[in-house]
Scaffold this motif. Structure first.
Motif, PDB file in Angstrom:
ATOM      1  N   GLU A 142       8.553  32.183  42.687  1.00 34.14           N
ATOM      2  CA  GLU A 142       8.403  33.385  43.498  1.00 34.14           C
ATOM      3  C   GLU A 142       9.331  34.453  42.940  1.00 34.14           C
ATOM      4  OE1 GLU A 142      11.299  32.457  47.229  1.00 34.14           O
ATOM      5  OE2 GLU A 142       9.306  31.558  47.333  1.00 34.14           O
ATOM      6  N   LEU A 143       9.029  35.657  43.184  1.00 34.36           N
ATOM      7  CA  LEU A 143       9.839  36.754  42.690  1.00 34.36           C
ATOM      8  C   LEU A 143      11.158  36.813  43.445  1.00 34.36           C
ATOM      9  CD1 LEU A 143       7.167  39.557  42.366  1.00 34.36           C
ATOM     10  CD2 LEU A 143       8.222  38.235  40.535  1.00 34.36           C
ATOM     11  N   HIS A 144      12.109  37.307  42.738  1.00 34.94           N
ATOM     12  CA  HIS A 144      13.414  37.489  43.381  1.00 34.94           C
ATOM     13  C   HIS A 144      13.270  38.522  44.475  1.00 34.94           C
ATOM     14  CE1 HIS A 144      17.663  38.618  43.804  1.00 34.94           C
ATOM     15  NE2 HIS A 144      17.901  37.359  43.386  1.00 34.94           N
ATOM     16  N   ARG A 145      14.008  38.433  45.481  1.00 36.46           N
ATOM     17  CA  ARG A 145      13.870  39.330  46.622  1.00 36.46           C
ATOM     18  C   ARG A 145      14.073  40.804  46.241  1.00 36.46           C
ATOM     19  NH1 ARG A 145      19.097  36.794  48.976  1.00 36.46           N
ATOM     20  NH2 ARG A 145      20.628  38.096  47.944  1.00 36.46           N
ATOM     21  N   ASN A 146      14.874  41.047  45.208  1.00 38.05           N
ATOM     22  CA  ASN A 146      15.096  42.430  44.776  1.00 38.05           C
ATOM     23  C   ASN A 146      13.921  42.958  43.959  1.00 38.05           C
ATOM     24  OD1 ASN A 146      17.582  42.499  45.987  1.00 38.05           O
ATOM     25  ND2 ASN A 146      18.678  41.929  44.116  1.00 38.05           N
TER      26      ASN A 146
ATOM     27  N   LYS B 202      10.618  42.234  44.644  1.00 41.50           N
ATOM     28  CA  LYS B 202       9.410  42.329  45.466  1.00 41.50           C
ATOM     29  C   LYS B 202       9.067  43.786  45.683  1.00 41.50           C
ATOM     30  CE  LYS B 202       9.822  38.011  47.907  1.00 41.50           C
ATOM     31  NZ  LYS B 202       9.918  37.358  49.213  1.00 41.50           N
ATOM     32  N   LYS B 203       7.795  44.066  45.614  1.00 43.45           N
ATOM     33  CA  LYS B 203       7.323  45.427  45.814  1.00 43.45           C
ATOM     34  C   LYS B 203       7.337  45.751  47.295  1.00 43.45           C
ATOM     35  CE  LYS B 203       4.335  45.958  41.890  1.00 43.45           C
ATOM     36  NZ  LYS B 203       3.025  46.327  41.440  1.00 43.45           N
ATOM     37  N   GLU B 204       7.694  46.954  47.539  1.00 42.66           N
ATOM     38  CA  GLU B 204       7.659  47.382  48.911  1.00 42.66           C
ATOM     39  C   GLU B 204       6.261  47.899  49.208  1.00 42.66           C
ATOM     40  OE1 GLU B 204      10.654  50.099  50.115  1.00 42.66           O
ATOM     41  OE2 GLU B 204      12.175  49.038  48.981  1.00 42.66           O
TER      42      GLU B 204
END
Length: 120
Positions: free
Chosen positions: A110-114, A116-118
Motif C-alpha cells: 500500500e502507498l505510504h500515507r504521505n 496517498k492522493k487527496e
C-alpha cells in the motif's frame, strides 16, 4: 710548698680520671638502656602484630562461612533464573518465529500515507 702543689695537682688529676670513668660508665649505661628499650619495643611490636594477625584470621574465618553461604545462594538463584529464561525461550520460540515470518512473508502493499492522493 711545691710538694703540696704537686700533691694537689696529683689529686686533681686522679679526680679528673675518676670523673672520666664515671662519665664513661654513664655513657655505657645510657647506650645499654637504649638497646634494652629498642629490644623491648621490638618485642612489644611483634606481640602486637601476632595479636592483630590472630584477630584478623579469626574475623576472616567467621566471615568466610557467610561469604560461602551467600555465594551458594547466589549460584542457586542464578540457576533458577537461567531455567526460567530457558523455559520461556522454548515455550515462545515457535510463536515468535511465526510472527516474524508473517511480517516478512505476508506483506500488504500500500502507498505510504504521505503519498496517498487527496480526493477533491
Amino acid at each position: 710548698m711545691a710538694a703540696q702543689q704537686s700533691q694537689s695537682i696529683q689529686t686533681l688529676l686522679e679526680a679528673e680520671k675518676e670523673a672520666a670513668k664515671v662519665v664513661q660508665q654513664a655513657r655505657q649505661y645510657r647506650v645499654q638502656k637504649l638497646k634494652d628499650a629498642r629490644s623491648q619495643a621490638t618485642k612489644e611490636i611483634e606481640e602486637y602484630k601476632r595479636t592483630k594477625e590472630a584477630q584478623f584470621k579469626a574475623s576472616e574465618a567467621s566471615h568466610a562461612g557467610s561469604t560461602q553461604a551467600a555465594q551458594a545462594a547466589t549460584d542457586q538463584e542464578t540457576q533458577v533464573r537461567l531455567k526460567e529464561i530457558s523455559d520461556a525461550y522454548y515455550r515462545n520460540k515457535d510463536e515468535v518465529v511465526r510472527k516474524l515470518l508473517d511480517r516478512v512473508v505476508l506483506v500488504k502493499p500500500e502507498l505510504h500515507r504521505n503519498l496517498k492522493k487527496e480526493e477533491h
